[in-house]
Design a protein around this motif. Structure first.
Motif, mmCIF file in Angstrom:
data_model
loop_
_atom_site.group_PDB
_atom_site.id
_atom_site.type_symbol
_atom_site.label_atom_id
_atom_site.label_comp_id
_atom_site.label_asym_id
_atom_site.label_seq_id
_atom_site.Cartn_x
_atom_site.Cartn_y
_atom_site.Cartn_z
ATOM 1 N N MET A 1 0.850 -1.164 0.000
ATOM 2 C CA MET A 1 0.000 0.000 0.000
ATOM 3 C C MET A 1 0.900 1.232 0.000
ATOM 4 S SD MET A 1 -2.946 1.259 2.754
ATOM 5 C CE MET A 1 -2.234 0.342 4.077
ATOM 6 N N LYS A 2 0.525 2.199 -0.795
ATOM 7 C CA LYS A 2 1.250 3.473 -0.856
ATOM 8 C C LYS A 2 0.272 4.567 -0.458
ATOM 9 C CE LYS A 2 3.199 6.433 -4.374
ATOM 10 N NZ LYS A 2 3.642 6.493 -5.750
ATOM 11 N N VAL A 3 0.677 5.390 0.500
ATOM 12 C CA VAL A 3 -0.172 6.463 1.008
ATOM 13 C C VAL A 3 0.537 7.792 0.770
ATOM 14 C CG1 VAL A 3 -1.390 7.367 3.012
ATOM 15 C CG2 VAL A 3 -1.088 4.894 2.766
ATOM 16 N N THR A 4 -0.166 8.726 0.125
ATOM 17 C CA THR A 4 0.395 10.038 -0.206
ATOM 18 C C THR A 4 -0.424 11.114 0.489
ATOM 19 O OG1 THR A 4 1.051 9.193 -2.367
ATOM 20 C CG2 THR A 4 1.032 11.576 -2.105
ATOM 21 N N LEU A 5 0.251 12.051 1.132
ATOM 22 C CA LEU A 5 -0.400 13.165 1.810
ATOM 23 C C LEU A 5 -0.008 14.469 1.131
ATOM 24 C CD1 LEU A 5 -1.830 14.681 4.161
ATOM 25 C CD2 LEU A 5 0.326 14.472 5.435
ATOM 26 N N ALA A 6 -1.006 15.215 0.659
ATOM 27 C CA ALA A 6 -0.779 16.539 0.077
ATOM 28 C C ALA A 6 -1.487 17.570 0.950
ATOM 29 C CB ALA A 6 -1.313 16.599 -1.346
ATOM 30 N N ARG A 7 -0.832 18.695 1.170
ATOM 31 C CA ARG A 7 -1.386 19.782 1.972
ATOM 32 C C ARG A 7 -1.716 20.949 1.049
ATOM 33 N NH1 ARG A 7 2.931 17.370 3.688
ATOM 34 N NH2 ARG A 7 3.114 16.522 5.768
ATOM 35 N N HIS A 8 -2.829 21.647 1.372
ATOM 36 C CA HIS A 8 -3.266 22.768 0.538
ATOM 37 C C HIS A 8 -3.724 23.915 1.432
ATOM 38 C CE1 HIS A 8 -3.472 19.699 -2.600
ATOM 39 N NE2 HIS A 8 -4.184 18.993 -1.755
ATOM 40 N N GLY A 9 -3.429 25.140 1.008
ATOM 41 C CA GLY A 9 -3.951 26.320 1.685
ATOM 42 C C GLY A 9 -3.298 26.616 3.012
ATOM 43 N N GLY A 10 -4.043 27.314 3.842
ATOM 44 C CA GLY A 10 -3.549 27.693 5.165
ATOM 45 C C GLY A 10 -2.714 28.954 5.116
ATOM 46 N N LEU A 11 -2.255 29.377 6.272
ATOM 47 C CA LEU A 11 -1.443 30.591 6.375
ATOM 48 C C LEU A 11 -0.110 30.448 5.650
ATOM 49 C CD1 LEU A 11 -2.078 31.564 10.097
ATOM 50 C CD2 LEU A 11 -2.979 32.671 8.054
#
Length: 103
Positions: A1-11
């Motif tokens: 299993m491959k898990v990818t986390l992307a973050r968007h926005g915020g300060l």
């Protein structure tokens, strides 16, 4: 299993534009850590916990997070934000941030 986390926005949105997504591959983890990750993913999937279809909310400075889980030729995308995050998604997010540096 491959898990990818992307973050968007915020300060700190400008910082996150240049930052690559966090990727954790269970093939590179010890068996116990891979099992722990699988349990966290299962708990965070809509329908098993949390708010299904929760949007990013109305906070202008809120971060949103997209976790993509690839396993067995299938891809599942989970998206939540700081304002609508379920406890299960928060636990998954915390685990990914903690263990991504170890890879």
């Amino acid at each position: 299993m491959k898990v990818t986390l992307a973050r968007h926005g915020g300060l700190a949105a400008a910082i996150h534009l240049r930052r690559p997504p966090t990727v954790v591959d269970t093939d590179a983890l010890p068996e116990s850590a891979a099992a722990e990750l699988a349990g966290l993913v299962a708990a965070a999937v809509p329908g098993t916990a949390g708010e299904e279809g929760a949007g990013p909310g109305r906070a202008r400075d809120a971060m949103s997070y997209t976790v993509t889980v690839e396993e067995g030729g299938r891809s599942t995308e989970l998206t939540q934000s700081d304002t609508t995050m379920s406890p299960e998604f928060a636990a998954l997010l915390s685990w990914l941030e903690k263990h991504s540096a170890a890879q």
